[in-house]
Design a protein around this motif. Structure first.
Motif, PDB file in Angstrom:
ATOM      1  N   SER A   1      43.781  54.356  40.388  1.00  0.00           N
ATOM      2  CA  SER A   1      44.526  54.650  41.611  1.00  0.00           C
ATOM      3  C   SER A   1      45.880  53.949  41.595  1.00  0.00           C
ATOM      4  CB  SER A   1      43.712  54.183  42.822  1.00  0.00           C
ATOM      5  OG  SER A   1      44.486  54.201  44.004  1.00  0.00           O
ATOM      6  N   ASP A   2      46.817  54.476  42.372  1.00  0.00           N
ATOM      7  CA  ASP A   2      48.130  53.850  42.529  1.00  0.00           C
ATOM      8  C   ASP A   2      48.212  53.019  43.811  1.00  0.00           C
ATOM      9  OD1 ASP A   2      49.315  54.886  40.197  1.00  0.00           O
ATOM     10  OD2 ASP A   2      49.633  56.819  41.188  1.00  0.00           O
ATOM     11  N   ALA A   3      47.072  52.525  44.301  1.00  0.00           N
ATOM     12  CA  ALA A   3      46.999  51.909  45.628  1.00  0.00           C
ATOM     13  C   ALA A   3      47.186  50.398  45.630  1.00  0.00           C
ATOM     14  CB  ALA A   3      45.647  52.250  46.272  1.00  0.00           C
ATOM     15  N   TYR A   4      47.659  49.817  44.510  1.00  0.00           N
ATOM     16  CA  TYR A   4      47.661  48.363  44.374  1.00  0.00           C
ATOM     17  C   TYR A   4      49.069  47.853  44.040  1.00  0.00           C
ATOM     18  CZ  TYR A   4      43.003  50.187  43.514  1.00  0.00           C
ATOM     19  OH  TYR A   4      41.844  50.915  43.576  1.00  0.00           O
ATOM     20  N   PRO A   5      49.905  47.628  45.034  1.00  0.00           N
ATOM     21  CA  PRO A   5      51.312  47.316  44.766  1.00  0.00           C
ATOM     22  C   PRO A   5      51.533  46.007  44.020  1.00  0.00           C
ATOM     23  CG  PRO A   5      50.793  47.095  47.111  1.00  0.00           C
ATOM     24  CD  PRO A   5      49.635  47.768  46.477  1.00  0.00           C
TER      25      PRO A   5
ATOM     26  N   ALA B   1      35.137  50.892  46.326  1.00  0.00           N
ATOM     27  CA  ALA B   1      35.779  50.112  45.276  1.00  0.00           C
ATOM     28  C   ALA B   1      37.293  50.107  45.433  1.00  0.00           C
ATOM     29  CB  ALA B   1      35.388  50.660  43.913  1.00  0.00           C
ATOM     30  N   ILE B   2      37.878  51.240  45.785  1.00  0.00           N
ATOM     31  CA  ILE B   2      39.326  51.292  46.031  1.00  0.00           C
ATOM     32  C   ILE B   2      39.696  50.349  47.166  1.00  0.00           C
ATOM     33  CG2 ILE B   2      41.215  52.754  46.856  1.00  0.00           C
ATOM     34  CD1 ILE B   2      39.909  55.073  45.286  1.00  0.00           C
ATOM     35  N   ALA B   3      38.919  50.374  48.249  1.00  0.00           N
ATOM     36  CA  ALA B   3      39.193  49.479  49.384  1.00  0.00           C
ATOM     37  C   ALA B   3      39.067  48.021  48.960  1.00  0.00           C
ATOM     38  CB  ALA B   3      38.238  49.789  50.535  1.00  0.00           C
ATOM     39  N   PHE B   4      38.068  47.719  48.122  1.00  0.00           N
ATOM     40  CA  PHE B   4      37.914  46.354  47.637  1.00  0.00           C
ATOM     41  C   PHE B   4      39.130  45.930  46.831  1.00  0.00           C
ATOM     42  CE2 PHE B   4      37.228  43.425  44.255  1.00  0.00           C
ATOM     43  CZ  PHE B   4      36.642  42.356  44.899  1.00  0.00           C
ATOM     44  N   PHE B   5      39.564  46.748  45.883  1.00  0.00           N
ATOM     45  CA  PHE B   5      40.704  46.361  45.041  1.00  0.00           C
ATOM     46  C   PHE B   5      42.003  46.283  45.847  1.00  0.00           C
ATOM     47  CE2 PHE B   5      37.960  47.747  41.436  1.00  0.00           C
ATOM     48  CZ  PHE B   5      37.994  46.544  40.734  1.00  0.00           C
ATOM     49  N   GLN B   6      42.104  47.009  46.933  1.00  0.00           N
ATOM     50  CA  GLN B   6      43.259  46.839  47.820  1.00  0.00           C
ATOM     51  C   GLN B   6      43.233  45.451  48.467  1.00  0.00           C
ATOM     52  OE1 GLN B   6      42.622  50.485  50.159  1.00  0.00           O
ATOM     53  NE2 GLN B   6      44.584  51.264  49.395  1.00  0.00           N
ATOM     54  N   ARG B   7      42.045  45.001  48.877  1.00  0.00           N
ATOM     55  CA  ARG B   7      41.930  43.645  49.416  1.00  0.00           C
ATOM     56  C   ARG B   7      42.253  42.608  48.349  1.00  0.00           C
ATOM     57  NH1 ARG B   7      37.321  45.830  51.652  1.00  0.00           N
ATOM     58  NH2 ARG B   7      35.936  44.657  50.269  1.00  0.00           N
ATOM     59  N   PHE B   8      41.726  42.833  47.143  1.00  0.00           N
ATOM     60  CA  PHE B   8      42.012  41.892  46.072  1.00  0.00           C
ATOM     61  C   PHE B   8      43.499  41.847  45.761  1.00  0.00           C
ATOM     62  CE2 PHE B   8      42.718  41.138  41.515  1.00  0.00           C
ATOM     63  CZ  PHE B   8      42.331  39.808  41.472  1.00  0.00           C
ATOM     64  N   ASP B   9      44.143  42.991  45.761  1.00  0.00           N
ATOM     65  CA  ASP B   9      45.578  43.070  45.485  1.00  0.00           C
ATOM     66  C   ASP B   9      46.366  42.226  46.485  1.00  0.00           C
ATOM     67  OD1 ASP B   9      47.612  44.789  43.811  1.00  0.00           O
ATOM     68  OD2 ASP B   9      48.331  44.897  45.882  1.00  0.00           O
ATOM     69  N   ALA B  10      46.003  42.332  47.746  1.00  0.00           N
ATOM     70  CA  ALA B  10      46.689  41.551  48.774  1.00  0.00           C
ATOM     71  C   ALA B  10      46.336  40.071  48.655  1.00  0.00           C
ATOM     72  CB  ALA B  10      46.326  42.085  50.161  1.00  0.00           C
TER      73      ALA B  10
ATOM     74  N   PRO C   1      35.361  31.559  59.940  1.00  0.00           N
ATOM     75  CA  PRO C   1      36.807  31.745  59.815  1.00  0.00           C
ATOM     76  C   PRO C   1      37.122  33.137  59.282  1.00  0.00           C
ATOM     77  CG  PRO C   1      36.121  29.672  58.823  1.00  0.00           C
ATOM     78  CD  PRO C   1      34.865  30.421  59.150  1.00  0.00           C
ATOM     79  N   LEU C   2      38.163  33.730  59.819  1.00  0.00           N
ATOM     80  CA  LEU C   2      38.559  35.077  59.420  1.00  0.00           C
ATOM     81  C   LEU C   2      39.998  35.020  58.923  1.00  0.00           C
ATOM     82  CD1 LEU C   2      37.263  37.907  59.459  1.00  0.00           C
ATOM     83  CD2 LEU C   2      38.447  38.311  61.620  1.00  0.00           C
ATOM     84  N   TYR C   3      40.224  35.521  57.719  1.00  0.00           N
ATOM     85  CA  TYR C   3      41.543  35.545  57.110  1.00  0.00           C
ATOM     86  C   TYR C   3      41.952  36.992  56.844  1.00  0.00           C
ATOM     87  CZ  TYR C   3      40.477  30.698  55.643  1.00  0.00           C
ATOM     88  OH  TYR C   3      40.131  29.365  55.595  1.00  0.00           O
ATOM     89  N   SER C   4      43.242  37.237  56.823  1.00  0.00           N
ATOM     90  CA  SER C   4      43.718  38.436  56.140  1.00  0.00           C
ATOM     91  C   SER C   4      43.589  38.173  54.646  1.00  0.00           C
ATOM     92  CB  SER C   4      45.184  38.712  56.500  1.00  0.00           C
ATOM     93  OG  SER C   4      46.026  37.749  55.883  1.00  0.00           O
ATOM     94  N   PRO C   5      43.597  39.212  53.812  1.00  0.00           N
ATOM     95  CA  PRO C   5      43.535  38.942  52.370  1.00  0.00           C
ATOM     96  C   PRO C   5      44.658  38.028  51.878  1.00  0.00           C
ATOM     97  CG  PRO C   5      43.066  41.250  52.790  1.00  0.00           C
ATOM     98  CD  PRO C   5      43.515  40.661  54.097  1.00  0.00           C
ATOM     99  N   GLN C   6      45.864  38.216  52.388  1.00  0.00           N
ATOM    100  CA  GLN C   6      46.975  37.350  51.973  1.00  0.00           C
ATOM    101  C   GLN C   6      46.736  35.909  52.406  1.00  0.00           C
ATOM    102  OE1 GLN C   6      47.231  40.262  53.586  1.00  0.00           O
ATOM    103  NE2 GLN C   6      49.011  41.443  52.902  1.00  0.00           N
ATOM    104  N   GLU C   7      46.225  35.712  53.612  1.00  0.00           N
ATOM    105  CA  GLU C   7      45.922  34.360  54.071  1.00  0.00           C
ATOM    106  C   GLU C   7      44.839  33.723  53.217  1.00  0.00           C
ATOM    107  OE1 GLU C   7      46.868  34.931  58.862  1.00  0.00           O
ATOM    108  OE2 GLU C   7      44.854  35.324  58.068  1.00  0.00           O
TER     109      GLU C   7
END
Length: 314
Positions: A30-34, A229-238, A189-195
């Protein structure tokens, strides 16, 4: 003037190989991981990309088959990663998911966590576990997998909900949402992926070697859940973006790797024999990348970066 600490952060993604350029079955096509796309100059984490060196990253397709017939498995793959010894060849088979007495004995003698502790360094396994995990271990209903076992035999106590709340640990899903939604901890505790990426950098400060594990990739592969899996890798990317934004990359080596393929082919739900994903980011990555061909090579690379003598494996 205080010298900056040289540090290795290893991000372990269970069950991630480099597969075909097939977006219908491979989430990494996918191209979903900047963040990953930028690191790799627009290339993707697929087999077709091959070994790649850019201004920001080293991509290394890494052998997990190790000359042993069959599909690689978690216990022997993780033990190989953590000891530098070809566990599958030693046992005569790929074995898993959890280590048996043969694999545990290998980890008890040669684990990277143990080597670093004996050398006066400070390894740290940063995942938190819920109380029901410890209860299941106590009742004999489950066994420690290779990574927490290696940390425990080196003297670390596994981290708990209290550590998660105190910022000393992370959730395997990065954000902590699973602790609230699935594990019954509404105040986790709740984080955004970047946090979460920035939080990993903060908790890593006292340590020379930090190991973070997520097993969700392997579960998604077994479920053949492409969209999950795409949603997971988007979280990992962030998450990776947050870590890179915070980290001192002049003194830190970040390793992203795995133990066997699986999630890169969501057409069948089984492990694969594909090379696994390895990314090197940060300090000395180009020099060290040349030393990595298979799962047996990570221990020597990490010890070399940290200035620790090579282990004796005989």
């Amino acid at each position: 003037m205080e010298l900056k600490r040289r540090r290795v952060i290893l991000l372990f993604l269970d069950g991630v190989g480099l597969g075909a350029d097939e977006p219908s079955s491979n989430p990494l096509a996918s191209d979903a991981y900047p963040t990953l796309r930028a690191l790799l100059d627009g290339r993707r984490l697929i087999a077709q990309t091959g070994r790649l060196s850019t201004a920001s990253a080293e991509l290394i397709p890494t052998d997990a088959v190790l000359g042993v017939p069959g599909r690689p498995q978690s216990a022997t793959g993780q033990a190989t990663l953590l000891t530098g010894i070809n566990a599958a060849r030693l046992l005569g088979e790929h074995y898993g998911p959890r280590p048996d007495a043969r694999v545990r004995a290998l980890l008890e003698r040669h684990s990277l966590f143990l080597r670093l502790t004996q050398a006066g360094r400070s390894p740290y396994f940063c995942n938190a576990y819920p109380q029901r995990y410890f209860d299941a271990i106590q009742r004999g209903r489950r066994l420690l997998s290779a990574i927490p076992y290696a940390a425990v035999v080196a003297g670390q106590t596994l981290l708990t909900y209290e550590d998660l709340c105190a910022g000393r640990a992370l959730s395997a899903d990065f954000t902590g949402e699973g602790w609230r939604r699935e594990l019954g901890y509404p105040d986790a505790p709740l984080y955004s992926p970047q946090e979460a990426g920035r939080a990993l950098w903060e908790l890593s400060q006292p340590y020379d070697f930090v190991f973070f594990e997520t097993w969700q990739t392997d579960l998604l592969g077994h479920a053949a859940d492409l969209q999950g899996a795409i949603a997971f890798f988007q979280r990992f990317d962030a998450f990776l973006a947050g870590l890179l934004e915070a980290a001192d990359l002049t003194q830190t080596l970040i390793i992203v790797t795995s133990d066997h393929g699986n999630v890169e082919d969501c057409s069948h739900g089984k492990h694969t024999t594909n090379p696994v994903l390895t990314l090197l980011l940060g300090a000395e990555r180009q020099i060290l990348a040349a030393a990595i061909q298979s799962l047996t090579d990570f221990v020597s690379v990490i010890l070399r970066f940290l200035g620790v003598p090579e282990p004796e494996t005989a």
